[in-house]
Design a protein around this motif. Sequence first.
Motif, mmCIF file in Angstrom:
data_model
loop_
_atom_site.group_PDB
_atom_site.id
_atom_site.type_symbol
_atom_site.label_atom_id
_atom_site.label_comp_id
_atom_site.label_asym_id
_atom_site.label_seq_id
_atom_site.Cartn_x
_atom_site.Cartn_y
_atom_site.Cartn_z
ATOM 1 N N UNK A 86 0.792 -1.249 0.018
ATOM 2 C CA UNK A 86 0.056 0.008 -0.040
ATOM 3 C C UNK A 86 0.832 1.169 -0.095
ATOM 4 N N UNK A 87 2.041 1.313 0.629
ATOM 5 C CA UNK A 87 2.876 2.178 0.673
ATOM 6 C C UNK A 87 4.307 1.677 0.226
ATOM 7 N N UNK A 88 4.779 2.576 -0.735
ATOM 8 C CA UNK A 88 6.246 2.190 -1.312
ATOM 9 C C UNK A 88 7.175 3.277 -1.338
ATOM 10 N N UNK A 89 8.161 3.112 -0.700
ATOM 11 C CA UNK A 89 9.429 4.129 -0.630
ATOM 12 C C UNK A 89 10.368 3.639 -1.515
ATOM 13 N N UNK A 90 10.720 4.241 -2.622
ATOM 14 C CA UNK A 90 11.724 3.780 -3.563
ATOM 15 C C UNK A 90 13.036 4.358 -3.455
ATOM 16 N N UNK A 91 14.004 3.780 -3.349
ATOM 17 C CA UNK A 91 15.505 4.607 -3.522
ATOM 18 C C UNK A 91 16.089 3.775 -4.570
ATOM 19 N N UNK A 92 16.606 4.536 -5.642
ATOM 20 C CA UNK A 92 17.212 3.754 -6.992
ATOM 21 C C UNK A 92 18.309 4.616 -7.399
ATOM 22 N N UNK A 93 19.164 4.063 -7.855
ATOM 23 C CA UNK A 93 20.353 4.750 -8.447
ATOM 24 C C UNK A 93 20.219 4.656 -9.882
ATOM 25 N N UNK A 94 20.946 5.740 -10.718
ATOM 26 C CA UNK A 94 21.271 5.464 -12.246
ATOM 27 C C UNK A 94 22.432 5.272 -12.316
ATOM 28 N N UNK A 95 22.759 4.087 -13.279
ATOM 29 C CA UNK A 95 24.129 3.620 -13.479
ATOM 30 C C UNK A 95 24.425 4.101 -14.813
ATOM 31 N N UNK A 96 25.815 5.019 -14.790
ATOM 32 C CA UNK A 96 26.173 5.445 -15.898
ATOM 33 C C UNK A 96 25.338 6.567 -16.604
ATOM 34 N N UNK A 97 25.007 6.587 -17.654
ATOM 35 C CA UNK A 97 24.208 7.740 -18.398
ATOM 36 C C UNK A 97 22.815 7.202 -18.535
ATOM 37 N N UNK A 98 22.134 6.846 -17.676
ATOM 38 C CA UNK A 98 20.401 6.478 -17.851
ATOM 39 C C UNK A 98 20.397 5.020 -17.797
ATOM 40 N N UNK A 99 21.174 4.142 -17.222
ATOM 41 C CA UNK A 99 20.855 2.612 -17.185
ATOM 42 C C UNK A 99 20.512 2.306 -15.785
ATOM 43 N N UNK A 100 19.581 1.304 -15.547
ATOM 44 C CA UNK A 100 19.162 0.800 -14.349
ATOM 45 C C UNK A 100 20.324 -0.090 -13.993
ATOM 46 N N UNK A 131 24.586 10.967 -10.795
ATOM 47 C CA UNK A 131 25.695 11.880 -11.006
ATOM 48 C C UNK A 131 25.402 12.973 -11.924
ATOM 49 N N UNK A 132 25.483 14.210 -11.863
ATOM 50 C CA UNK A 132 24.946 15.229 -12.555
ATOM 51 C C UNK A 132 25.884 15.548 -13.773
ATOM 52 N N UNK A 133 27.053 14.801 -13.810
ATOM 53 C CA UNK A 133 27.971 14.971 -14.786
ATOM 54 C C UNK A 133 27.510 14.218 -15.953
ATOM 55 N N UNK A 134 26.683 13.252 -15.720
ATOM 56 C CA UNK A 134 26.049 12.684 -16.848
ATOM 57 C C UNK A 134 24.813 13.389 -17.383
ATOM 58 N N UNK A 135 24.334 13.512 -18.713
ATOM 59 C CA UNK A 135 23.320 14.336 -19.161
ATOM 60 C C UNK A 135 22.172 13.746 -18.830
ATOM 61 N N UNK A 136 21.993 12.342 -18.715
ATOM 62 C CA UNK A 136 20.612 11.801 -18.247
ATOM 63 C C UNK A 136 20.756 11.681 -16.891
ATOM 64 N N UNK A 157 4.975 11.932 -1.783
ATOM 65 C CA UNK A 157 5.731 13.250 -1.685
ATOM 66 C C UNK A 157 6.354 13.171 -3.388
ATOM 67 N N UNK A 158 6.626 14.324 -3.686
ATOM 68 C CA UNK A 158 7.613 14.558 -4.981
ATOM 69 C C UNK A 158 8.815 13.915 -5.057
ATOM 70 N N UNK A 159 9.211 13.486 -6.024
ATOM 71 C CA UNK A 159 10.382 12.699 -6.378
ATOM 72 C C UNK A 159 11.562 13.873 -5.875
ATOM 73 N N UNK A 160 12.772 13.358 -5.337
ATOM 74 C CA UNK A 160 13.841 14.193 -4.966
ATOM 75 C C UNK A 160 15.132 13.403 -5.937
ATOM 76 N N UNK A 161 15.883 14.540 -6.369
ATOM 77 C CA UNK A 161 16.886 13.901 -7.031
ATOM 78 C C UNK A 161 18.223 14.252 -6.298
ATOM 79 N N UNK A 162 19.379 13.241 -6.434
ATOM 80 C CA UNK A 162 20.403 13.614 -5.656
ATOM 81 C C UNK A 162 21.661 13.558 -6.408
ATOM 82 N N UNK A 163 22.860 14.585 -6.308
ATOM 83 C CA UNK A 163 23.700 14.256 -7.072
ATOM 84 C C UNK A 163 24.664 13.541 -6.236
ATOM 85 N N UNK A 164 26.247 13.480 -6.320
ATOM 86 C CA UNK A 164 26.938 12.704 -5.758
ATOM 87 C C UNK A 164 27.138 13.026 -4.239
ATOM 88 N N UNK A 165 26.798 14.223 -3.872
ATOM 89 C CA UNK A 165 26.792 14.607 -2.413
ATOM 90 C C UNK A 165 25.489 14.678 -2.019
#
Length: 567
Positions: A86-100, A131-136, A157-165
């Motif tokens: 019923x409630x899902x809290x998702x924490x997921x990284x992006x690998x490289x330039x846009x890959x799961x 990593x914000x150095x990747x365009x995606x 809650x709205x999605x939150x995007x995080x850089x390396x820090x």
Amino acid sequence: MQRFAEGLSRDQLLWVGGYLTGIGNAANAQGISDGVDEHVTILFGTETGNAKRLAEALATKARISGVQANLQDMLTYSRARMRQDRILLVIVSTHGDGDPPDTARALHTLLTGSQVPDLRHLRFSVLALGDASYPRFCQVGKEFDTALAAAGARRLLPRVDCDVDYEERATHWMEQALAAVTARPPTPLPTSILGKGRFGQTSFPATLVEKIKLSGHGSSREVWHLEIDLNGSGLHYVPGDIVSVNPTNPPQLVEALLDRFKLDHRTPVQTRHGEIPLMEALAAHYEITKLTRPFLERYASLGNAKELRSVLAEQDINRFISWIDGREIIDIVDQYPVDAPDAQAFVDCLRPLPPRRYSIASSLMAAPGEVHLVVAAVRYASHGREHMGVASTFLADRVAVGRPVPISIESNAEFRLPADPEQAVIMIGAGTGVAPFRAFLQEREALGATGGNWLFFGDRHFSTDFLYQREWLRWLKDGHLTRMDVAFSRDQEHKVYVQDRLRARAGDMYAWLEEGAAVYVCGAEAMGRSVQRTLVEIIQLSGRTSEQAEEYILELKQAGRYHRDVY
């Protein structure tokens, strides 16, 4: 519990009941509330372990808050479970330039495919790491967020995007997410629960004791073997782990930026480390090479940079990727000059200088008190300038033997040797991606492991790029390395890569897999993708369909028999 209780007498049952009640009362006395009856699934998809660490921290905080939290790896998350949650809290990284991440691929395919389940019963929120150095930047988190909403799920809650820090933004999202679940005001996360991310690690000034050039004369690459003394550090590692190096930026690049803006190097600027001179900030604390979209946006706002704003307005992501390729911050400063900013304004455009990660190439059992690295110095010409890798040239050029290297150790639980010394391993590496396999062989030899060891290694030329050739040949001779296949791509007119060697050994490869071997892949991301496609082809040769071969690979991952460390 019922089976346990069946063997107890009445007096024993009363005693156990009282004991458990006491534990529950003690928990409440420590501030653990039982007034919230919410079940939350905390779902993570990780490549380097950061998403998993954050998910574990969130699960701990949730349980302290009285929330019934189920921690779930995306690799084993099923469609049936998704229908129940019923409630899902998702924490997921992006690998490289846009890959799961590998562990998230199956779920990502499900949610972005044509057979998406009805999720109108679900509330969710996504924390995206990238990593914000990747365009995606944070592309996978964005896609999960969009796909869940498209399937009818409602955002908690709205999605939150995080850089390396990521620490500060991730902490805030966790606090807000638990507040939304419990309908209570947000409470700060204890630092001890959150743990240490890439910027939270305390580095140790370990001494460089050996530096040997591995690449031969005439090689198109410059590869170094480094040995670092850990004595007095308290640092410990196992094969598969990572060394994080805290480099400094090239001095000539720092001078060039100061010169372009005519800034005094002594000017004090405010940073997360307090007030320090501008030159120190640019040399040791800020990224002054890699371009990120946030930097470009902040830099464009410093002055009337209309041309740069038009680039940022480009909607075609591929054209933007093409434009950004090969450029660094100094190229932007030269091409799109703005009115000279003050020192603080320029520093505020930059992101923190992240540590650089290297696979460990040694075993403590073979090299007590030391850690070994394999580093390819990055140097290339682009847009009329010579560019250089920050950490690779820091280690190759600016740290002499006998001088300190600031390092920390990152655990890499997703890239571990089998616990069973009799289990066979297949290791597939290209270039410096062979580093962890040297550590594996050292460890297996020291332990007397009897399982087979098969190495596939690829590089450019046999005569100049056969890294650790003597060691592999010694291990082959004494039987610790069962088999070795090599591919030197540029020694013949038709290029040959490790995946070609895999195809040539398809029958034996499949036999090893069927007998229980674990597979490890390390190298560049493109190589990792190509190797996975080749493994699918090999499995199809056994008579399976493409879908069945993909399922076979997924089963290997779920069984802990397929591991990748790609970058």
